[in-house]
Design a protein around this motif. Structure first.
Motif, mmCIF file in Angstrom:
data_model
loop_
_atom_site.group_PDB
_atom_site.id
_atom_site.type_symbol
_atom_site.label_atom_id
_atom_site.label_comp_id
_atom_site.label_asym_id
_atom_site.label_seq_id
_atom_site.Cartn_x
_atom_site.Cartn_y
_atom_site.Cartn_z
ATOM 1 N N ASP A 137 47.407 0.475 -7.149
ATOM 2 C CA ASP A 137 48.656 0.503 -6.897
ATOM 3 C C ASP A 137 49.503 -0.990 -7.213
ATOM 4 O O ASP A 137 50.525 -1.150 -7.510
ATOM 5 N N GLU A 138 48.719 -1.963 -7.260
ATOM 6 C CA GLU A 138 49.395 -3.224 -7.737
ATOM 7 C C GLU A 138 49.244 -3.614 -9.216
ATOM 8 O O GLU A 138 49.977 -4.600 -9.636
ATOM 9 N N LEU A 139 48.584 -2.726 -10.008
ATOM 10 C CA LEU A 139 48.180 -3.041 -11.332
ATOM 11 C C LEU A 139 49.789 -3.295 -12.072
ATOM 12 O O LEU A 139 49.960 -4.299 -12.948
ATOM 13 N N PRO A 140 50.589 -2.279 -11.957
ATOM 14 C CA PRO A 140 51.484 -2.529 -12.927
ATOM 15 C C PRO A 140 52.554 -3.758 -12.621
ATOM 16 O O PRO A 140 52.955 -4.479 -13.463
ATOM 17 N N GLY A 141 52.642 -4.208 -11.441
ATOM 18 C CA GLY A 141 53.426 -5.551 -10.979
ATOM 19 C C GLY A 141 52.509 -6.397 -11.507
ATOM 20 O O GLY A 141 53.065 -7.473 -12.123
ATOM 21 N N PHE A 142 51.167 -6.525 -11.412
ATOM 22 C CA PHE A 142 50.523 -7.502 -11.992
ATOM 23 C C PHE A 142 50.592 -7.695 -13.363
ATOM 24 O O PHE A 142 50.713 -9.064 -14.006
ATOM 25 N N LEU A 143 50.339 -6.545 -14.130
ATOM 26 C CA LEU A 143 50.535 -6.512 -15.886
ATOM 27 C C LEU A 143 51.980 -7.101 -16.120
ATOM 28 O O LEU A 143 51.944 -7.847 -17.046
ATOM 29 N N ALA A 144 52.739 -6.756 -15.443
ATOM 30 C CA ALA A 144 54.201 -7.183 -15.707
ATOM 31 C C ALA A 144 54.142 -8.978 -15.495
ATOM 32 O O ALA A 144 54.748 -9.755 -16.427
ATOM 33 N N SER A 145 53.998 -9.406 -14.505
ATOM 34 C CA SER A 145 53.539 -10.645 -14.137
ATOM 35 C C SER A 145 52.932 -11.302 -15.126
ATOM 36 O O SER A 145 53.079 -12.684 -15.755
ATOM 37 N N CYS A 146 51.649 -10.852 -15.661
ATOM 38 C CA CYS A 146 50.839 -11.527 -16.743
ATOM 39 C C CYS A 146 51.757 -11.592 -18.112
ATOM 40 O O CYS A 146 51.718 -12.598 -18.762
ATOM 41 N N ARG A 147 52.568 -10.574 -18.209
ATOM 42 C CA ARG A 147 53.145 -10.629 -19.544
ATOM 43 C C ARG A 147 54.380 -11.650 -19.586
ATOM 44 O O ARG A 147 54.610 -12.110 -20.333
ATOM 45 N N ASP A 148 54.872 -11.845 -18.417
ATOM 46 C CA ASP A 148 55.980 -12.790 -18.086
ATOM 47 C C ASP A 148 55.324 -14.326 -18.573
ATOM 48 O O ASP A 148 56.172 -15.156 -18.866
ATOM 49 N N LEU A 149 54.227 -14.402 -18.205
ATOM 50 C CA LEU A 149 53.330 -15.660 -18.649
ATOM 51 C C LEU A 149 53.104 -15.871 -20.042
ATOM 52 O O LEU A 149 52.492 -16.823 -20.626
ATOM 53 N N GLY A 150 53.055 -14.576 -20.741
ATOM 54 C CA GLY A 150 52.753 -14.594 -22.272
ATOM 55 C C GLY A 150 51.683 -14.275 -22.509
ATOM 56 O O GLY A 150 51.057 -14.316 -23.604
ATOM 57 N N LEU A 151 50.930 -13.659 -21.567
ATOM 58 C CA LEU A 151 49.587 -13.025 -21.701
ATOM 59 C C LEU A 151 49.788 -11.595 -22.174
ATOM 60 O O LEU A 151 50.786 -10.959 -22.192
ATOM 61 N N SER A 152 48.757 -11.129 -22.750
ATOM 62 C CA SER A 152 49.068 -9.971 -23.479
ATOM 63 C C SER A 152 47.541 -8.899 -23.137
ATOM 64 O O SER A 152 46.639 -8.792 -24.028
ATOM 65 N N PRO A 153 47.166 -8.910 -21.956
ATOM 66 C CA PRO A 153 46.051 -7.922 -21.569
ATOM 67 C C PRO A 153 45.878 -6.623 -22.280
ATOM 68 O O PRO A 153 46.950 -5.932 -22.520
ATOM 69 N N GLN A 154 44.873 -6.353 -22.888
ATOM 70 C CA GLN A 154 44.571 -5.135 -23.396
ATOM 71 C C GLN A 154 43.635 -4.162 -23.100
ATOM 72 O O GLN A 154 43.556 -2.906 -23.657
ATOM 73 N N GLY A 155 43.270 -4.426 -21.782
ATOM 74 C CA GLY A 155 42.319 -3.402 -21.315
ATOM 75 C C GLY A 155 41.970 -3.739 -19.771
ATOM 76 O O GLY A 155 42.519 -4.387 -19.438
ATOM 77 N N LEU A 156 41.348 -2.560 -19.285
ATOM 78 C CA LEU A 156 40.877 -2.620 -17.924
ATOM 79 C C LEU A 156 39.295 -2.780 -17.813
ATOM 80 O O LEU A 156 38.765 -2.189 -18.465
ATOM 81 N N MET A 157 38.941 -3.221 -16.568
ATOM 82 C CA MET A 157 37.595 -3.325 -16.205
ATOM 83 C C MET A 157 37.361 -2.902 -14.862
ATOM 84 O O MET A 157 38.304 -3.281 -13.950
ATOM 85 N N CYS A 158 36.400 -2.213 -14.542
ATOM 86 C CA CYS A 158 35.755 -2.123 -13.277
ATOM 87 C C CYS A 158 34.309 -1.969 -13.019
ATOM 88 O O CYS A 158 33.823 -1.868 -13.758
ATOM 89 N N ILE A 159 33.948 -2.209 -11.631
ATOM 90 C CA ILE A 159 32.684 -1.855 -11.564
ATOM 91 C C ILE A 159 32.668 -1.229 -10.003
ATOM 92 O O ILE A 159 33.236 -1.398 -9.095
ATOM 93 N N PRO A 160 32.179 0.164 -10.095
ATOM 94 C CA PRO A 160 32.204 1.216 -9.181
ATOM 95 C C PRO A 160 31.451 0.718 -7.829
ATOM 96 O O PRO A 160 30.337 -0.034 -8.094
#
Length: 217
Positions: A137-160
Motif C-alpha cells: 500500500d506504500e508503493l504508489p507514494g514511494f514510486l512518486a517520490s522516486c520519480r521526483d528524484l529523477g529516478l525511473s523504476p521500471q519494475g518490481l521484485m519480491c521474495i515470497p
C-alpha cells in the motif's frame, strides 16, 4: 540439472503460459560460486548474472567482463546506501531499491556518473517485519517520490515468505506492476520459477539449479 535444462524448462513454461519465446530473462545467480563453475556457464553462453554483494562482485566481474564481452550484471541482494557509488559503477540493474535513503543516494550517483542502471523496487509482499521491501500500500507514494528524484523504476521484485505458496505473492506483484504501469517483474527462483513465469515474471533468479549447491565453508 544445469544451464541447458533450465533454459528448456523456461521455454516450456513460456509456451504453457502462452508467452512469446524469449520473453523471460534468466539471471544466473553466481554469488559465492566457485570461479570454475561461473566460467563454465559463461563459456556456455550465459551473459546475465546476479550478485548479492557489491564487494564480491567487484572482486571478480571486471576481469570476467574483459574476457566475456556482453555481460549484464544485476544486483539482487540488499544494498547498503554507502555502497551506492560502487553499485552504480558496476551493475546494469539493481533489483533491491527499498527505501528513500537508498533512492536519494542512487539518484545522486546516477547523475554524477552519467549511468542509469535499470531499477526494480523490492516489495515486501508478505508484510514480513524482518524483510526488506516497500509494503504494497506504500508503493504508489514511494514510486512518486522516486520519480521526483529523477529516478525511473521500471519494475518490481519480491521474495515470497519461506514455506508459503509463492503464487499469491507473484500474483500480487503482477497486480501492483499493472496498477503502477511498470513493465518488468523480477520474481521466481530455482524452486518456483515456472510458477513465476505463469504469473508474468520477466526476470527469474536461478542459482543452485544452474551451478549446484553453494559451499559457504
Amino acid at each position: 540439472m544445469g544451464l541447458d535444462d533450465i533454459k528448456r524448462r523456461i521455454a516450456d513454461a513460456e509456451a504453457a503460459a502462452g508467452r512469446a519465446p524469449g520473453s523471460v530473462t534468466l539471471i544466473a545467480v553466481s554469488k559465492v560460486q566457485p570461479p570454475d563453475r561461473v566460467e563454465a556457464v559463461l563459456t556456455a553462453g550465459q551473459r546475465v548474472f546476479g550478485e548479492n554483494y557489491v564487494q564480491e562482485a567487484q572482486g571478480k566481474w571486471p576481469d570476467w567482463r574483459e574476457r566475456f564481452p556482453g555481460v549484464d550484471l544485476h544486483m539482487i541482494g540488499p544494498l547498503q546506501s554507502n555502497k551506492a557509488r560502487q553499485a552504480v559503477q558496476l551493475f546494469d540493474a539493481i533489483h533491491t531499491l527499498d527505501r528513500m535513503t537508498l533512492a536519494r543516494k542512487l539518484a545522486a550517483q546516477m547523475q554524477e556518473q552519467g549511468r542509469s542502471p535499470q531499477l526494480f523496487i523490492q516489495v515486501n509482499t508478505g508484510d514480513e517485519p524482518q524483510k526488506a521491501g516497500i509494503l504494497a500500500d506504500e508503493l504508489p507514494g514511494f514510486l512518486a517520490s522516486c520519480r521526483d528524484l529523477g529516478l525511473s523504476p521500471q519494475g518490481l521484485m519480491c521474495i515470497p515468505p519461506e514455506g508459503e505458496d509463492p503464487v499469491p505473492h507473484f500474483s500480487l506483484l503482477r497486480q501492483l506492476a499493472v496498477q503502477n504501469d511498470l513493465p518488468l517483474l523480477s520474481m521466481g527462483m530455482s524452486a518456483d520459477f515456472e510458477a513465476a513465469i505463469a504469473q508474468g515474471a520477466t526476470h527469474i533468479r536461478v542459482g543452485s539449479a544452474i551451478f549446484g549447491e553453494r559451499d559457504y565453508g
